[in-house]
Structures are given as structure tokens and as C-alpha cells.
Design an enzyme around this catalytic site. Structure first.
Site, short mmCIF file in Angstrom:
data_model
loop_
_atom_site.label_atom_id
_atom_site.label_comp_id
_atom_site.label_asym_id
_atom_site.label_seq_id
_atom_site.Cartn_x
_atom_site.Cartn_y
_atom_site.Cartn_z
CD GLU A 10 32.76 37.66 5.16
OE1 GLU A 10 33.54 38.32 5.85
OE2 GLU A 10 31.51 37.73 5.26
CG ASN A 44 28.45 36.53 4.93
OD1 ASN A 44 28.64 36.86 6.10
ND2 ASN A 44 29.30 36.83 3.96
CD GLU A 102 31.65 35.39 8.01
OE1 GLU A 102 31.03 36.46 7.95
OE2 GLU A 102 32.88 35.31 7.79
CG ASP A 156 29.35 38.41 10.06
OD1 ASP A 156 30.31 39.12 10.43
OD2 ASP A 156 29.00 38.32 8.85
CD GLU A 190 33.42 41.33 9.88
OE1 GLU A 190 33.23 41.04 8.69
OE2 GLU A 190 32.51 41.62 10.67
#
Ligand code: C2E
Ligand code: MG
Ligand code: MG
Ligand code: MG
Length: 291
Positions: free
Chosen positions: A60, A120, A152, A182, A239
């Protein structure tokens, strides 16, 4: 402090609002100076497949801003970035760096030619009609494979402008880009989204993972969420796993991919190459001092 006494001593701004306003302007300063000085940094945190013996399957990309000798975290600037619209410029920089990593020879040598980069997207980007074209232009410029890009999004980001957001997601997927929901399991995410949105991956939120061992109800919901996601054929990432007991619990529940401090913290590009192998083992916490 924005607090000021008005007519009859009425305070127009609460201290809370004042604090928020000053944090926003500090954030804006941070952003402007980072943009002016190549201070937008792309930190990377690995996503690990437990099913494949700890193989790193993705990273990420997490934004940081240089702030003098310090490094500013998203909590200090993302809100300001969104409210000022500067998130666009910031994100362009970050995406550019993230795609560079995707095709970097040292990275592909270490992690293979098919690892994925997760990026993101904010609500501002998701409702932008230029999103898909701009994204594809960047991907082509780097000669990257869109199938290695995972964007995401959060449910609240879609709600800002659902029709445009949905259209963007459909088009991104037509190009081979995959979409992750997410922070699932926290905030306002609802089960209906799992049926209605074009998704490939679900990321179960960290807040949900906390205290899993001590809370039987959370465990039942977690088990069902993982099971549901797998039945719907979504990839699932859990996560925020920090402890080995949690890792064991979620793996027993069928979790396949893990992202959390137990494997690695977000770190700069060069640190990844210095410190992370193609497969990772959990970093066990140091033993507690006796007594
Ligand atoms: P997120 O997308 O949910 O990112 C995961 C956050 O969880 C990261 O925080 C990461 O450092 C943290 N995390 C991962 N594993 C653990 C763990 O085991 N324990 C704990 N305590 N935390 C863990 P970070 O980097 O501070 O980012 C916070 C949020 O800022 C992100 O949440 C994301 O919503 C936003 N953000 C970060 N980079 C970008 C970006 O480039 N664009 C946009 N629009 N938002 C970003
Ligand atoms: Mg994320
Ligand atoms: Mg998340
Ligand atoms: Mg989050």
C-alpha cells in the site's frame, strides 16, 4: 484561536472549531511547502499472503509530507488537502511515485513482476470525471500494467457523488484496474455495498481487529465477514494486525492476506529494499520483562 465573544457574550466559534480551523491552515501550509519542494513522499507497507508462506503480494502506498526534518502523517494534512482541493496535486505526485516503484528493476527483481500497488483515492478524486483518463495516462507513461494497480476507496467517498463515482469504478475496472473497499467494518460501510459496488477486494478495518481475542462478539462478526467476502469471491485483506494472537485468530478464520505492523510498518522505498525479503515472517514483540 478563532474563539470570539459576540453580541451578548455569545461565542460564535467553539474551541473545537477554532482548533480545527488552525489545524487546517497548518495542514495547508504543510501541503503547499511540500508541493513546492518535492516533499511528497510515498511510504510503502507490504500486504502479505499467509496462504503463500508470507509472500509479499502487494504494497500500500501511503502518503507522507516532508516537514523540515520531520515527516508529517496523513492525519495532519489529508483533511486540509480535501477541503482545499490540493489533494489532486498531492495525489498526482504520489501516484507517479507509486507507479515508478511498480516498474522499478530492483523491486521487480525482489518481489516479482506481478506484485500489486495499492493507492488510496479520496472522495474528491472519485467524483472527478477526469479520474480515469488521468490515471490511465500516468499508467501508460510508466509502462505499467493496469492489472497491478489496486485503488482503495471508502464507502463515504462514493456517497459524495454516487453516479459519477460508480461510473468511474466501472471504467477503471474495464481497464483492468482493481478496486478495494477500504476500512470495511467501521464507520458507515454496509452490507448492501458488497452487492452493489464493482469491487475486487475488501479490506477489513483495523478498528475492527482491535481486541478481537477479548471480545467474543467481534470474533463472530469477523468470522462471518471473512466468510461472506470469500463466498462473494472478493480478496480479503485484514488490516492492522499487530499481535501474534490476533494473527493466529484471523488466519484460523480464513483470512488470506494481512497488512499490519506485525509484518512491517510503512517505510520509504530504500528501506523496503534494505529490510524486506520477498517473504516475511511475523515480527514477534520482545518478551515481556519478568516480574
Ligand atoms: P488507510 O488507507 O486505511 O491506511 C492504513 C493505515 O493504517 C495507515 O496509516 C497505516 O500506517 C496504518 N496501519 C497499518 N497497519 C497498522 C497496524 O498494525 N497498527 C496500526 N496502529 N496502524 C496500522 P497512515 O499511513 O497514517 O494513513 C492514514 C490514512 O490516511 C489512510 O488510511 C488513508 O485513508 C489516508 N491516506 C494515506 N495516504 C493517502 C493518499 O495517498 N491519498 C489519500 N486520499 N489518502 C491517503
Ligand atoms: Mg488504504
Ligand atoms: Mg484501511
Ligand atoms: Mg483507515
Amino acid at each position: 484561536n478563532a474563539s470570539s465573544a459576540g453580541v451578548g457574550g455569545i461565542h460564535y466559534y467553539s474551541d473545537d472549531l477554532g482548533a480545527r480551523a488552525s489545524r487546517a491552515s497548518h495542514g495547508e501550509q504543510l501541503i503547499r511547502s511540500a508541493l513546492a519542494s518535492d516533499g511528497v513522499l510515498c511510504f510503502l507497507q507490504p500486504i502479505v499472503s499467509v496462504r503463500e508462506g508470507g509472500r509479499v503480494t502487494a504494497f500500500e502506498a501511503l502518503m507522507r509530507l516532508k516537514d523540515g526534518d520531520d515527516i508529517a502523517m496523513p492525519g495532519a494534512f489529508i483533511e486540509a488537502a480535501e477541503s482545499t482541493g490540493l489533494i489532486h496535486q498531492l495525489s498526482q505526485r504520489l501516484i507517479d511515485k507509486a507507479l515508478q516503484i511498480l516498474v522499478d528493476p530492483a523491486f521487480t527483481h525482489r518481489f516479482g513482476r506481478d506484485f500489486v500497488i495499492n493507492i488510496n483515492l479520496s472522495r474528491h478524486q472519485l467524483k472527478d470525471v477526469m479520474l480515469v483518463d488521468e490515471m490511465m495516462a500516468l499508467i501508460h507513461r510508466h509502462g505499467a500494467d493496469p492489472r497491478r494497480v489496486n485503488l482503495e476507496i471508502t464507502e463515504s467517498a462514493i456517497l459524495a457523488e454516487p453516479a459519477i463515482a460508480l461510473r468511474n469504478l466501472v471504467r477503471l475496472r474495464e481497464h483492468g484496474i482493481s478496486i478495494a473497499l477500504d476500512d470495511f467494518g467501521s464507520g458507515y460501510s454496509s452490507l448492501s455495498q458488497l452487492c452493489e459496488l464493482p469491487l475486487d477486494c475488501i479490506k477489513i478495518d483495523r478498528r475492527f481487529v482491535m481486541d478481537l481475542e477479548r471480545e467474543p462478539r467481534k470474533r463472530h462478526v469477523m468470522t462471518s465477514m471473512i466468510d461472506l467476502c470469500r463466498r462473494l469471491e472478493f480478496r480479503v485483506v485484514v488490516e492492522g494486525v499487530e499481535e501474534s494472537a490476533t494473527l493466529k485468530t484471523v488466519c484460523d478464520m480464513g483470512a488470506e492476506q494481512i497488512q499490519g505492523f506485525i509484518y512491517a510498518r510503512p517505510m520509504p522505498f530504500l528501506d523496503v529494499l534494505d529490510r524486506l525479503g520477498a517473504t516475511l515472517s511475523p515480527i514477534l514483540p520482545p518478551p515481556r520483562a519478568a516480574g
